[in-house]
Design an enzyme around this catalytic site. Structure first.
Site, PDB file in Angstrom:
ATOM      1  N   ARG A 160      -3.323  12.014   4.539  1.00 34.49           N
ATOM      2  CA  ARG A 160      -2.590  10.978   5.245  1.00 34.49           C
ATOM      3  C   ARG A 160      -2.554  11.249   6.753  1.00 34.49           C
ATOM      4  O   ARG A 160      -2.483  10.343   7.567  1.00 34.49           O
ATOM      5  CB  ARG A 160      -1.164  10.965   4.692  1.00 34.49           C
ATOM      6  CG  ARG A 160      -0.290   9.891   5.247  1.00 34.49           C
ATOM      7  CD  ARG A 160       0.844  10.425   6.053  1.00 34.49           C
ATOM      8  NE  ARG A 160       1.829   9.365   6.214  1.00 34.49           N
ATOM      9  CZ  ARG A 160       1.723   8.369   7.084  1.00 34.49           C
ATOM     10  NH1 ARG A 160       0.682   8.296   7.867  1.00 34.49           N
ATOM     11  NH2 ARG A 160       2.644   7.442   7.181  1.00 34.49           N
ATOM     12  N   TYR A 179      -5.325  10.119  10.151  1.00 35.94           N
ATOM     13  CA  TYR A 179      -5.142   9.037  11.130  1.00 35.94           C
ATOM     14  C   TYR A 179      -4.452   9.570  12.382  1.00 35.94           C
ATOM     15  O   TYR A 179      -4.951   9.415  13.510  1.00 35.94           O
ATOM     16  CB  TYR A 179      -4.323   7.915  10.497  1.00 35.94           C
ATOM     17  CG  TYR A 179      -3.831   6.858  11.454  1.00 35.94           C
ATOM     18  CD1 TYR A 179      -4.721   5.969  12.045  1.00 35.94           C
ATOM     19  CD2 TYR A 179      -2.473   6.725  11.748  1.00 35.94           C
ATOM     20  CE1 TYR A 179      -4.271   4.981  12.922  1.00 35.94           C
ATOM     21  CE2 TYR A 179      -2.019   5.749  12.612  1.00 35.94           C
ATOM     22  CZ  TYR A 179      -2.918   4.876  13.196  1.00 35.94           C
ATOM     23  OH  TYR A 179      -2.465   3.904  14.058  1.00 35.94           O
ATOM     24  N   ALA A 180      -3.314  10.221  12.197  1.00 32.76           N
ATOM     25  CA  ALA A 180      -2.570  10.750  13.335  1.00 32.76           C
ATOM     26  C   ALA A 180      -3.360  11.818  14.071  1.00 32.76           C
ATOM     27  O   ALA A 180      -3.344  11.884  15.306  1.00 32.76           O
ATOM     28  CB  ALA A 180      -1.227  11.313  12.858  1.00 32.76           C
ATOM     29  N   LYS A 231      -6.074  10.183  16.233  1.00 27.01           N
ATOM     30  CA  LYS A 231      -5.474   9.585  17.421  1.00 27.01           C
ATOM     31  C   LYS A 231      -5.032  10.661  18.412  1.00 27.01           C
ATOM     32  O   LYS A 231      -5.182  10.516  19.639  1.00 27.01           O
ATOM     33  CB  LYS A 231      -4.283   8.716  17.017  1.00 27.01           C
ATOM     34  CG  LYS A 231      -4.646   7.418  16.332  1.00 27.01           C
ATOM     35  CD  LYS A 231      -5.196   6.418  17.326  1.00 27.01           C
ATOM     36  CE  LYS A 231      -5.211   5.015  16.759  1.00 27.01           C
ATOM     37  NZ  LYS A 231      -5.668   4.023  17.759  1.00 27.01           N
ATOM     38  N   ARG A 283       1.815  -2.685   5.588  1.00 27.17           N
ATOM     39  CA  ARG A 283       3.016  -1.929   5.927  1.00 27.17           C
ATOM     40  C   ARG A 283       4.274  -2.540   5.303  1.00 27.17           C
ATOM     41  O   ARG A 283       4.232  -3.567   4.645  1.00 27.17           O
ATOM     42  CB  ARG A 283       3.112  -1.807   7.445  1.00 27.17           C
ATOM     43  CG  ARG A 283       2.066  -0.855   7.991  1.00 27.17           C
ATOM     44  CD  ARG A 283       1.824  -1.001   9.469  1.00 27.17           C
ATOM     45  NE  ARG A 283       1.021  -2.169   9.811  1.00 27.17           N
ATOM     46  CZ  ARG A 283       0.471  -2.378  10.990  1.00 27.17           C
ATOM     47  NH1 ARG A 283       0.628  -1.494  11.942  1.00 27.17           N
ATOM     48  NH2 ARG A 283      -0.245  -3.461  11.233  1.00 27.17           N
ATOM     49  N   PHE A 318       7.822  -5.870   1.417  1.00 23.87           N
ATOM     50  CA  PHE A 318       9.154  -6.383   1.110  1.00 23.87           C
ATOM     51  C   PHE A 318       9.148  -7.911   1.064  1.00 23.87           C
ATOM     52  O   PHE A 318       9.725  -8.512   0.152  1.00 23.87           O
ATOM     53  CB  PHE A 318      10.162  -5.898   2.158  1.00 23.87           C
ATOM     54  CG  PHE A 318      10.533  -4.438   2.057  1.00 23.87           C
ATOM     55  CD1 PHE A 318      10.040  -3.639   1.036  1.00 23.87           C
ATOM     56  CD2 PHE A 318      11.383  -3.869   2.992  1.00 23.87           C
ATOM     57  CE1 PHE A 318      10.379  -2.294   0.944  1.00 23.87           C
ATOM     58  CE2 PHE A 318      11.739  -2.524   2.902  1.00 23.87           C
ATOM     59  CZ  PHE A 318      11.240  -1.735   1.884  1.00 23.87           C
ATOM     60  N   VAL A 349       9.540   3.710  -1.203  1.00 23.24           N
ATOM     61  CA  VAL A 349       8.701   4.899  -1.279  1.00 23.24           C
ATOM     62  C   VAL A 349       9.528   6.141  -0.959  1.00 23.24           C
ATOM     63  O   VAL A 349      10.208   6.198   0.069  1.00 23.24           O
ATOM     64  CB  VAL A 349       7.502   4.773  -0.315  1.00 23.24           C
ATOM     65  CG1 VAL A 349       6.710   6.065  -0.272  1.00 23.24           C
ATOM     66  CG2 VAL A 349       6.611   3.605  -0.744  1.00 23.24           C
ATOM     67  N   GLY A 382      12.247   7.083  -1.974  1.00 23.16           N
ATOM     68  CA  GLY A 382      13.686   6.840  -1.909  1.00 23.16           C
ATOM     69  C   GLY A 382      14.153   5.924  -0.802  1.00 23.16           C
ATOM     70  O   GLY A 382      15.278   5.440  -0.822  1.00 23.16           O
ATOM     71  N   ASP A 424      10.288  11.566   7.980  1.00 23.37           N
ATOM     72  CA  ASP A 424      11.352  10.913   8.720  1.00 23.37           C
ATOM     73  C   ASP A 424      10.940  10.886  10.185  1.00 23.37           C
ATOM     74  O   ASP A 424      10.110  11.674  10.624  1.00 23.37           O
ATOM     75  CB  ASP A 424      12.653  11.700   8.542  1.00 23.37           C
ATOM     76  CG  ASP A 424      13.879  10.831   8.797  1.00 23.37           C
ATOM     77  OD1 ASP A 424      13.721   9.606   8.938  1.00 23.37           O
ATOM     78  OD2 ASP A 424      14.987  11.386   8.830  1.00 23.37           O
TER      79      ASP A 424
END
Length: 340
Positions: free
Chosen positions: A144, A147-148, A151, A195, A200, A213, A215, A297
């Protein structure tokens, strides 16, 4: 001023072009493989070219003819990060490096859109500072982070050229832009893909489950796309915006994903007159996005450098999401496929 936008047909690009057309101060050329989100956006100072940045002759020629290059080219979808990490690094790093090289060769200013994900996992900071916060990535086995990492490496190379004195640049780190033309809708119960807003809202249109996801306790900040466009103009027009990195976000919108789900349900009910009654299901991140996913987070962005250029946010959390929901409610054809 002549402005060239790579990735013009996406969410950020289409809104930015609309903003620049309204300003009427620049000549704008956009390049992308699709122009779907540009439907209805036109003006005497805007030209769209359907093409791919991998067409090196075309991309190089366009850079040579412009004053400022805006690079929006990227995969920005967590499912792609875990499913196709090599494709992510190919586009997000190697193809973007070509654009950087064209700018170096022709001595053109580069405005590079990066990501707030370069900050990685939560640090000890109470807010992310564009100049001195640590960038903390997860383990290699959690792809995952490719990507970061792509960049971040691109940012470091751009910065190094600026320090060397052979590149005029600005780097923008977006914090969750939301607004008209954002992403797309998905069938009920879908996992992975776009996203959180789109998942939603799709659930509310279809009556399907809302997945939280890991929680839904993760914090995020959101930014109205119009505020993002005015931030671009502030950086473009101000000499203090050169050879610097800017967080573009709204720290006042900080919320959890669980709170966002309830907020969107309430706003959807107020807008449509029909209160949604979706089942809310907690799901593991890897079950939702695939093996190699890791969530995190985040803390709010510090935007002092941007506000020093005269920029300010105009839309709060409720206004941001009410307008985005209204956009889809007013266009039932966009939901027709998932409802059929």
């Amino acid at each position: 001023m002549k402005i060239l936008i790579f990735g013009a047909g996406g969410f950020i690009g289409s809104n930015l072009i609309e903003h620049l057309i309204e300003q009427g101060e620049h000549e704008i050329t956009g390049l992308d493989v699709t122009d779907t989100k540009l439907a209805g956006i036109e003006g005497p100072n805007f030209k769209f070219i359907k093409g791919n940045i991998s067409e090196e002759g075309l991309a190089n020629e366009l850079v040579a003819e412009t004053d400022v290059v805006v690079d929006l080219i990227a995969y920005a979808n967590p499912s792609i990060y875990v499913e196709s990490p090599l494709e992510v690094v190919r586009l997000n790093f190697f193809e973007n490096m070509k654009i950087l090289e064209y700018c170096l060769h022709h001595q053109k200013r580069l405005i590079q859109y990066s990501t707030s994900e370069v900050y990685g996992k939560r640090t000890r900071d109470s807010e992310y500072h564009d100049d001195h916060s640590d960038l903390v990535m997860g383990p290699v086995q959690k792809q995952r982070w490719i990507y970061a990492s792509s960049k971040q490496l691109l940012e470091r190379i751009i910065y190094a050229h600026g320090m060397k004195g052979d590149l005029d640049y600005s780097i923008i780190r977006p914090f969750n832009f939301v607004g008209p033309r954002f992403d797309y809708l998905v069938p009920a119960g879908s996992k992975g893909g776009p996203r959180v807003f789109s998942h939603f809202l799709s659930a509310m249109f279809t009556g399907g489950p809302i997945y939280l996801v890991d929680g839904g306790g993760q914090h995020r900040c959101f930014t109205h796309i119009n505020d993002a466009s005015t931030a671009f103009s502030a950086i473009l027009e101000n000499g203090a915006g050169r050879n610097d990195i800017f967080n573009v976000g709204n720290p006042d919108t900080n919320t959890t994903m669980e709170n966002l789900a309830h907020l969107m349900q309430r706003l959807y009910g107020e807008i449509t007159g029909s209160a949604p009654n979706n089942e809310i299901i907690v799901i593991d991140g890897e079950d939702f996005y695939g093996k190699g996913y890791e969530d995190m987070d985040r803390v709010p962005p510090n935007v002092d450098k941007l506000t020093a250029l005269g920029w300010k946010q105009t839309k709060g959390l409720e206004a941001i999401f009410a307008e985005a929901i209204q956009y889809y409610v007013d266009r039932p054809e966009l939901a027709a496929e998932i409802l059929s």
